[in-house]
Design a protein around this motif. Structure first.
Motif, PDB file in Angstrom:
ATOM      1  N   TRP A  86       0.595  -1.086  -0.039  1.00  0.00           N
ATOM      2  CA  TRP A  86      -0.013   0.007   0.294  1.00  0.00           C
ATOM      3  C   TRP A  86       0.918   1.301  -0.033  1.00  0.00           C
ATOM      4  O   TRP A  86       0.519   2.025  -0.445  1.00  0.00           O
ATOM      5  N   ARG A  87       1.996   1.391   0.667  1.00  0.00           N
ATOM      6  CA  ARG A  87       3.045   2.290   0.583  1.00  0.00           C
ATOM      7  C   ARG A  87       3.414   2.725  -0.906  1.00  0.00           C
ATOM      8  O   ARG A  87       3.292   3.820  -1.352  1.00  0.00           O
ATOM      9  N   ARG A  88       3.887   1.714  -1.443  1.00  0.00           N
ATOM     10  CA  ARG A  88       4.333   1.922  -2.896  1.00  0.00           C
ATOM     11  C   ARG A  88       3.156   2.331  -3.784  1.00  0.00           C
ATOM     12  O   ARG A  88       3.322   3.380  -4.494  1.00  0.00           O
ATOM     13  N   ALA A  89       1.906   1.776  -3.649  1.00  0.00           N
ATOM     14  CA  ALA A  89       0.708   2.142  -4.281  1.00  0.00           C
ATOM     15  C   ALA A  89       0.348   4.014  -4.363  1.00  0.00           C
ATOM     16  O   ALA A  89       0.253   4.524  -4.958  1.00  0.00           O
ATOM     17  N   TRP A  90       0.426   4.138  -2.863  1.00  0.00           N
ATOM     18  CA  TRP A  90       0.287   5.666  -2.593  1.00  0.00           C
ATOM     19  C   TRP A  90       1.490   6.474  -3.320  1.00  0.00           C
ATOM     20  O   TRP A  90       1.075   7.468  -3.760  1.00  0.00           O
ATOM     21  N   ALA A  91       2.502   6.142  -3.135  1.00  0.00           N
ATOM     22  CA  ALA A  91       3.525   6.760  -3.645  1.00  0.00           C
ATOM     23  C   ALA A  91       3.327   6.847  -5.182  1.00  0.00           C
ATOM     24  O   ALA A  91       3.444   8.141  -5.685  1.00  0.00           O
ATOM     25  N   ALA A  92       3.196   5.879  -5.846  1.00  0.00           N
ATOM     26  CA  ALA A  92       2.833   5.969  -7.143  1.00  0.00           C
ATOM     27  C   ALA A  92       1.728   6.766  -7.623  1.00  0.00           C
ATOM     28  O   ALA A  92       1.783   7.503  -8.780  1.00  0.00           O
ATOM     29  N   PHE A  93       0.673   6.699  -6.974  1.00  0.00           N
ATOM     30  CA  PHE A  93      -0.831   7.350  -7.168  1.00  0.00           C
ATOM     31  C   PHE A  93      -0.221   9.026  -6.986  1.00  0.00           C
ATOM     32  O   PHE A  93      -0.626   9.802  -7.909  1.00  0.00           O
ATOM     33  N   LEU A  94       0.432   9.334  -5.843  1.00  0.00           N
ATOM     34  CA  LEU A  94       0.670  10.760  -5.602  1.00  0.00           C
ATOM     35  C   LEU A  94       1.711  11.400  -6.829  1.00  0.00           C
ATOM     36  O   LEU A  94       1.658  12.436  -7.197  1.00  0.00           O
ATOM     37  N   LEU A  95       2.691  10.566  -7.206  1.00  0.00           N
ATOM     38  CA  LEU A  95       3.527  10.927  -8.139  1.00  0.00           C
ATOM     39  C   LEU A  95       3.015  11.086  -9.556  1.00  0.00           C
ATOM     40  O   LEU A  95       3.431  11.901 -10.063  1.00  0.00           O
ATOM     41  N   THR A  96       1.959  10.390  -9.827  1.00  0.00           N
ATOM     42  CA  THR A  96       1.163  10.601 -11.088  1.00  0.00           C
ATOM     43  C   THR A  96       0.018  11.499 -10.914  1.00  0.00           C
ATOM     44  O   THR A  96      -0.190  12.373 -11.894  1.00  0.00           O
ATOM     45  N   ALA A  97      -0.799  11.237  -9.963  1.00  0.00           N
ATOM     46  CA  ALA A  97      -1.724  12.227  -9.918  1.00  0.00           C
ATOM     47  C   ALA A  97      -1.473  13.519  -9.472  1.00  0.00           C
ATOM     48  O   ALA A  97      -2.132  14.314 -10.178  1.00  0.00           O
ATOM     49  N   LEU A  98      -0.571  13.899  -8.690  1.00  0.00           N
ATOM     50  CA  LEU A  98      -0.294  15.404  -8.333  1.00  0.00           C
ATOM     51  C   LEU A  98       0.001  16.165  -9.578  1.00  0.00           C
ATOM     52  O   LEU A  98      -0.624  17.227  -9.850  1.00  0.00           O
ATOM     53  N   PRO A  99       1.062  15.746 -10.704  1.00  0.00           N
ATOM     54  CA  PRO A  99       1.425  16.509 -11.586  1.00  0.00           C
ATOM     55  C   PRO A  99       0.340  16.524 -12.561  1.00  0.00           C
ATOM     56  O   PRO A  99       0.122  17.543 -13.359  1.00  0.00           O
ATOM     57  N   LEU A 100      -0.621  15.380 -12.582  1.00  0.00           N
ATOM     58  CA  LEU A 100      -1.750  15.565 -13.682  1.00  0.00           C
ATOM     59  C   LEU A 100      -2.680  16.476 -13.261  1.00  0.00           C
ATOM     60  O   LEU A 100      -3.431  17.084 -14.039  1.00  0.00           O
ATOM     61  N   VAL A 101      -3.074  16.568 -11.980  1.00  0.00           N
ATOM     62  CA  VAL A 101      -4.163  17.558 -11.479  1.00  0.00           C
ATOM     63  C   VAL A 101      -3.537  19.058 -11.556  1.00  0.00           C
ATOM     64  O   VAL A 101      -4.447  19.807 -12.126  1.00  0.00           O
ATOM     65  N   CYS A 102      -2.232  19.277 -11.151  1.00  0.00           N
ATOM     66  CA  CYS A 102      -1.617  20.506 -11.301  1.00  0.00           C
ATOM     67  C   CYS A 102      -1.424  21.019 -12.736  1.00  0.00           C
ATOM     68  O   CYS A 102      -1.871  22.070 -12.978  1.00  0.00           O
ATOM     69  N   GLY A 103      -0.960  20.178 -13.455  1.00  0.00           N
ATOM     70  CA  GLY A 103      -0.796  20.671 -14.736  1.00  0.00           C
ATOM     71  C   GLY A 103      -1.985  20.740 -15.615  1.00  0.00           C
ATOM     72  O   GLY A 103      -2.286  21.654 -16.340  1.00  0.00           O
TER      73      GLY A 103
END
Length: 224
Positions: A86-103
């Motif tokens: 679950w830690r890896r999953a959340w890290a990957a989710f934030l790593l991809t979701a945050l740039p997508l949302v901000c961009g």
């Protein structure tokens, strides 16, 4: 198939290796229909607490990539991935979701303002680049995670390189995900049964089969 100890439907490895893309998808779907249905239900069940959505996504990817490789994807694999990674999953989710949302937000925001000031096209172009590069790289990154690769700098660099070098495959992955879900949203609640049975597992399987050849080859290259 899910919940079975043996796997009698597996095709000889040399024959399955010849199947790529759509042929591999149709073969897996035909052999593992019940497993795909159960996987969709497991994913939806795991998403109910909301905070478990990223682990559920990773477990979904791990399971469909296992099916795409011609191996059984049991329920223990899904729940084990949810519990242990679950830690890896959340890290990957934030790593991809945050740039997508901000961009994506910056893309829309600066596009509106740029109509009155052409200099604002510069931040618009920056936000557009961040959004689309992240979109392309995320397809490969989640595919690598589905193959069991750890989330590290090497994986991120590889995902960026493959996203920019092979953008059409990444675009196909997002089309497999976005178009059925968009259609289901427009037709809801008529599409409720589709979402319940295959609305997430089938697009994920199609995406895995689309990326299977280049990512499997990359995995072999890095282990030799």
């Amino acid at each position: 198939m899910f919940f079975q100890e043996d796997y009698t439907a597996q095709e000889p490895e040399e024959n399955l290796a010849e199947k790529t893309g759509g042929r591999r998808f149709l073969w897996v779907l035909g052999q593992e229909t019940a497993a795909v249905l159960k996987l969709n239900l497991l994913f939806l069940l795991c998403c109910l607490p909301v905070v478990t959505i990223p682990p559920a996504l990773l477990a979904l990817h791990r399971s469909v990539w296992t099916l795409a490789a011609g191996r059984p994807a049991r329920a223990e694999l899904f729940w084990g991935c949810v519990r242990r990674e679950w830690r890896r999953a959340w890290a990957a989710f934030l790593l991809t979701a945050l740039p997508l949302v901000c961009g994506g937000y910056g893309l829309v925001f600066y596009l509106r303002l740029a109509q009155g000031n052409w200099l604002l096209y510069l931040p618009f172009m920056l936000c557009s680049t961040v959004f689309f590069v992240t979109l392309l790289a995320a397809a490969y990154l989640w595919g690598m995670l589905g193959l069991g690769r750890p989330l590290d700098r090497s994986a991120v660099r590889r995902a960026l390189a493959m996203g920019l070098g092979r953008p059409l495959r990444a675009a196909a992955v997002w089309a497999y995900w976005a178009l059925p879900l968009l259609l289901a949203y427009l037709l809801f609640p008529l599409s409720g049964l589709y979402l319940l049975l295959i609305g997430f597992s089938v697009p994920a399987l199609a995406a895995a089969c689309a990326l299977y050849k280049p990512l499997a080859a990359l995995q072999v290259e890095e282990t030799t």
